[in-house]
Design an enzyme around this catalytic site. Structure first.
Site, PDB file in Angstrom:
ATOM      1  N   ASP A   1      -7.884  -5.359  -0.017  1.00  0.00           N
ATOM      2  CA  ASP A   1      -8.495  -6.284  -0.970  1.00  0.00           C
ATOM      3  C   ASP A   1      -7.860  -7.682  -0.757  1.00  0.00           C
ATOM      4  O   ASP A   1      -8.449  -8.533  -1.773  1.00  0.00           O
ATOM      5  CB  ASP A   1      -7.773  -5.681  -2.435  1.00  0.00           C
ATOM      6  CG  ASP A   1      -8.305  -4.395  -2.842  1.00  0.00           C
ATOM      7  OD1 ASP A   1      -7.663  -3.531  -2.996  1.00  0.00           O
ATOM      8  OD2 ASP A   1      -9.582  -4.387  -2.943  1.00  0.00           O
TER       9      ASP A   1
ATOM     10  N   HIS B   1       0.873  -1.152   0.128  1.00  0.00           N
ATOM     11  CA  HIS B   1      -0.034  -0.008   0.044  1.00  0.00           C
ATOM     12  C   HIS B   1       0.731   1.131   0.090  1.00  0.00           C
ATOM     13  O   HIS B   1       1.785   1.214   0.504  1.00  0.00           O
ATOM     14  CB  HIS B   1      -1.205  -0.033   1.177  1.00  0.00           C
ATOM     15  CG  HIS B   1      -2.146   0.932   1.176  1.00  0.00           C
ATOM     16  ND1 HIS B   1      -1.964   2.356   1.413  1.00  0.00           N
ATOM     17  CD2 HIS B   1      -3.495   0.700   0.873  1.00  0.00           C
ATOM     18  CE1 HIS B   1      -3.233   2.834   1.202  1.00  0.00           C
ATOM     19  NE2 HIS B   1      -3.993   1.950   0.718  1.00  0.00           N
TER      20      HIS B   1
HETATM   21  C1  SDX Z   1      -6.539   0.079  -2.901  1.00  0.00           C
HETATM   22  O1  SDX Z   1      -4.563   4.596  -2.000  1.00  0.00           O
HETATM   23  C2  SDX Z   1      -5.424   3.800  -1.258  1.00  0.00           C
HETATM   24  O2  SDX Z   1      -5.692   4.139  -0.290  1.00  0.00           O
HETATM   25  C3  SDX Z   1      -6.067   2.695  -2.193  1.00  0.00           C
HETATM   26  C4  SDX Z   1      -7.068   1.701  -1.331  1.00  0.00           C
HETATM   27  C5  SDX Z   1      -8.330   2.475  -1.037  1.00  0.00           C
HETATM   28  O3  SDX Z   1      -8.818   2.317  -0.312  1.00  0.00           O
HETATM   29  O4  SDX Z   1      -8.855   3.664  -1.882  1.00  0.00           O
HETATM   30  O5  SDX Z   1      -6.473   1.451  -0.084  1.00  0.00           O
HETATM   31  C6  SDX Z   1      -7.654   0.636  -2.266  1.00  0.00           C
HETATM   32  O6  SDX Z   1      -6.012   0.342  -3.935  1.00  0.00           O
HETATM   33  C7  SDX Z   1      -5.492  -1.102  -2.094  1.00  0.00           C
HETATM   34  C8  SDX Z   1      -4.342  -1.455  -2.952  1.00  0.00           C
HETATM   35  C9  SDX Z   1      -4.950  -2.721  -3.931  1.00  0.00           C
HETATM   36  N1  SDX Z   1      -3.606  -3.017  -4.997  1.00  0.00           N
HETATM   37  C10 SDX Z   1      -2.888  -4.141  -4.737  1.00  0.00           C
HETATM   38  O7  SDX Z   1      -3.050  -4.961  -3.994  1.00  0.00           O
HETATM   39  C11 SDX Z   1      -2.120  -4.309  -6.019  1.00  0.00           C
HETATM   40  C12 SDX Z   1      -0.686  -5.051  -5.403  1.00  0.00           C
HETATM   41  N2  SDX Z   1      -0.095  -3.897  -4.744  1.00  0.00           N
HETATM   42  C13 SDX Z   1       0.925  -3.229  -5.506  1.00  0.00           C
HETATM   43  O8  SDX Z   1       0.996  -3.090  -6.876  1.00  0.00           O
HETATM   44  C14 SDX Z   1       1.407  -1.864  -4.643  1.00  0.00           C
HETATM   45  O9  SDX Z   1       1.879  -2.224  -3.423  1.00  0.00           O
HETATM   46  C15 SDX Z   1       0.640  -0.569  -4.865  1.00  0.00           C
HETATM   47  C16 SDX Z   1      -0.127  -0.335  -5.923  1.00  0.00           C
HETATM   48  C17 SDX Z   1      -0.765  -0.937  -3.591  1.00  0.00           C
HETATM   49  C18 SDX Z   1       1.445   0.505  -3.938  1.00  0.00           C
HETATM   50  O10 SDX Z   1       2.321   0.683  -4.873  1.00  0.00           O
HETATM   51  P1  SDX Z   1       3.607   1.920  -4.611  1.00  0.00           P
HETATM   52  O11 SDX Z   1       3.393   2.581  -3.597  1.00  0.00           O
HETATM   53  O12 SDX Z   1       3.769   2.682  -5.915  1.00  0.00           O
HETATM   54  O13 SDX Z   1       4.718   0.935  -4.278  1.00  0.00           O
HETATM   55  P2  SDX Z   1       5.707   0.150  -5.570  1.00  0.00           P
HETATM   56  O14 SDX Z   1       4.923  -0.388  -6.490  1.00  0.00           O
HETATM   57  O15 SDX Z   1       6.554   1.529  -5.691  1.00  0.00           O
HETATM   58  O16 SDX Z   1       6.441  -0.743  -4.647  1.00  0.00           O
HETATM   59  C19 SDX Z   1       7.375  -0.707  -3.729  1.00  0.00           C
HETATM   60  C20 SDX Z   1       8.199  -1.957  -3.885  1.00  0.00           C
HETATM   61  C21 SDX Z   1       8.638  -2.318  -5.244  1.00  0.00           C
HETATM   62  O17 SDX Z   1       9.822  -3.277  -5.199  1.00  0.00           O
HETATM   63  P3  SDX Z   1      11.136  -2.602  -5.306  1.00  0.00           P
HETATM   64  O18 SDX Z   1      11.126  -1.782  -6.613  1.00  0.00           O
HETATM   65  O19 SDX Z   1      11.531  -1.357  -4.286  1.00  0.00           O
HETATM   66  O20 SDX Z   1      12.420  -3.443  -5.486  1.00  0.00           O
HETATM   67  O21 SDX Z   1       7.512  -2.665  -3.419  1.00  0.00           O
HETATM   68  C22 SDX Z   1       7.213  -4.055  -4.482  1.00  0.00           C
HETATM   69  C23 SDX Z   1       7.546  -3.254  -5.679  1.00  0.00           C
HETATM   70  O22 SDX Z   1       7.740  -4.095  -6.720  1.00  0.00           O
HETATM   71  N3  SDX Z   1       5.978  -4.438  -4.241  1.00  0.00           N
HETATM   72  C24 SDX Z   1       5.234  -5.419  -4.733  1.00  0.00           C
HETATM   73  C25 SDX Z   1       4.099  -5.542  -4.068  1.00  0.00           C
HETATM   74  N4  SDX Z   1       3.747  -4.454  -3.994  1.00  0.00           N
HETATM   75  C26 SDX Z   1       4.817  -3.368  -4.079  1.00  0.00           C
HETATM   76  N5  SDX Z   1       6.050  -6.723  -4.733  1.00  0.00           N
HETATM   77  C27 SDX Z   1       5.383  -7.932  -4.883  1.00  0.00           C
HETATM   78  N6  SDX Z   1       4.029  -7.882  -4.615  1.00  0.00           N
HETATM   79  C28 SDX Z   1       3.296  -6.703  -4.255  1.00  0.00           C
HETATM   80  N7  SDX Z   1       2.126  -6.714  -3.941  1.00  0.00           N
END
Ligand code: SDX
Length: 423
Positions: free
Chosen positions: A361, A304
């Site tokens: 989620d 998140h």
């Molecule tokens: C919602 O914003 C809100 O409040 C949203 C929400 C709401 O109520 O409105 O809470 C609802 O959208 C919840 C999130 C649902 N999405 C998912 O579950 C999709 C999986 N999660 C990710 O794609 C990610 O964690 C996000 C999109 C939620 C957040 O993305 P960020 O903040 O841009 O973080 P990032 O992608 O830059 O990740 C940081 C690191 C990366 O690795 P490095 O480049 O540092 O090596 O963490 C890794 C990412 O690759 N990473 C994951 C991961 N989430 C982040 N690796 C594996 N699995 C994951 N789920």
């Protein structure tokens, strides 16, 4: 005395910018004068460090896993309130009196029907269409049936219309997709029960609403009701800042929510769990893929932008999951896989270092599935829940003394001036 500004040197000149402090001591640098005084702008891809507004609706502390609607902890609202009471709280700022709630419930109940011409709208949609774009289009189409709300009374009426008609639009989009006749709403049913009736009753068979299912659905709607400046809410504010009307803004919010990184994740979680179950059920093997940068697999429902600890909504949903599956049945295999994924991930350095925890989620899809909600409708239910939050944020933006059209700047990296080649 708390510091009230920051100072720095730029181009040999001192620059002083005021600090803005929130009621929970969040502190921001007010950069409104930055460009005028220095020619500088800021750059913050994804707005991870940028406050777009000051808001009094929802407070999140991502480090401590705190979520409050108008100051009330989500745990207490989940336990002791109802979705329509929470909707009123978010939109009008205070919990409704019993008279206000009774009147609001009555008005919502009496506005659940759609104009009969909407049937032509749904009939024009392909049956294979995902219900999210159908709902986004239908909500936008409300603009063609109702005048632009401008006065407070007209806005209040539009708010009731939207909250009342969203479940009807959602259920109609589902019924259309399975080739069944739509079911008119019933005025003798509560909000969640009416939606379940419109989803699952047919002209041949009455649907008896199970109180546990209705109460669980109401809980899910409460947990999704607002979440400060997330992607879809920021979209509603962006579109609203041009003075587009409320229905158009909500339609834009629905489209933004559909993305798999946002509200679309609940559907992706179930698809991920079912894929793991169909292959070899090994959570450990999947997690190896989710950590592999060369693999597109992602642990959906984890991570998140704001929560760097457990999403408090996931805590509530994990507990509700067990209750619902125990009481009304559901795939314990998928729940077992989800729990194994969580157990392994929360002890794995990759997830620990990146502070990746289950978000709203991760468990919601398992509950929706146990309630009999088809997987394509999961994000639609997220939109139904988030609707009062979008409305509250839109209203706050329109009444903000700092209101102005949103127009971010950029850092240009394209070609410098060059002459058009002589033809
Ligand atoms: C919602 O914003 C809100 O409040 C949203 C929400 C709401 O109520 O409105 O809470 C609802 O959208 C919840 C999130 C649902 N999405 C998912 O579950 C999709 C999986 N999660 C990710 O794609 C990610 O964690 C996000 C999109 C939620 C957040 O993305 P960020 O903040 O841009 O973080 P990032 O992608 O830059 O990740 C940081 C690191 C990366 O690795 P490095 O480049 O540092 O090596 O963490 C890794 C990412 O690759 N990473 C994951 C991961 N989430 C982040 N690796 C594996 N699995 C994951 N789920």
């Amino acid at each position: 005395m708390a510091q009230d500004a920051i100072e720095f040197q730029y181009d040999g000149q001192p620059v002083r910018l005021p600090l803005v402090r929130g009621t929970e001591d969040e502190t921001a640098v007010d950069i409104r004068r930055l460009r005028a005084e220095t020619g500088l702008i800021t750059l913050d891809p994804g707005y991870a460090n940028t406050g777009a507004c000051q808001s009094a609706i929802t407070f999140i502390n991502g480090e401590q896993g705190i979520l409050r609607y108008r100051g009330y902890p989500i745990e207490q609202l989940a336990q002791g309130s109802t979705f329509l009471a929470v909707a009123w709280l978010l939109i009008y700022g205070e919990l409704p009196s019993s008279e206000e709630l009774e009147r609001f419930e009555r008005e919502v109940t009496r506005h659940t029907m759609l104009h009969e011409d909407f049937h032509h709208f749904f009939d024009a949609m392909p049956k294979s269409a995902h219900p999210m774009p159908v709902c986004a289009a239908a909500v936008s189409a409300l603009t063609t049936f109702y005048d632009e709300p401008t006065t407070d009374d007209e806005i209040a009426k539009s708010i009731v219309r939207l909250i009342a008609k969203m479940p009807t639009i959602a259920a109609y989009s589902f019924k259309h997709s399975i080739g069944q006749p739509t079911m008119y709403p019933r005025n003798d049913l509560g909000y969640a029960s009416n939606f379940l009736h419109m989803m699952f009753a047919t002209p041949c068979e009455r649907y008896e609403v199970d109180e546990t299912v209705a109460r669980t659905l109401d809980l899910l709607l409460i947990l999704h009701a607002d979440h400060e400046q997330n992607c879809s809410t920021s979209t509603v504010r962006m579109v609203g800042s041009s003075l587009a009307n409320l229905y158009a803004c909500i339609s834009a919010g629905i489209s933004a929510l559909w993305g798999s990184l946002h509200g679309g994740a609940n559907q992706k979680v179930i698809e991920m769990l079912e894929r793991i179950a169909a292959e070899d059920g090994s959570a450990d093997a999947f997690l190896r893929r989710a950590k592999d940068k060369d693999d597109t697999a992602r642990l959906m429902g984890f991570g998140h932008r704001v929560y760097k600890s457990y999403d408090p909504r996931a805590t509530i949903l994990k507990s509700a999951c067990h209750d619902v599956l125990d009481r009304i049945g559901g795939s314990s295999q998928l729940l077992d896989i989800a729990r194994r994924l969580e157990e392994v991930a929360l002890s794995d350095d990759y997830f620990i270092e990146r502070k990746l925890y289950p978000n709203v989620d991760f468990y919601s899809g398992l509950i929706y599935q146990a309630l009999g909600i088809p997987v394509d409708m999961f994000t639609v239910l997220f939109a139904m829940g988030r609707l009062p939050g979008w409305i509250a944020q839109w209203l706050e933006m329109r009444r903000d003394p700092d209101f102005r059209i949103n127009r971010p700047r950029q850092v240009y990296q394209g070609p410098r001036e060059r002459p058009l080649p002589a033809s």
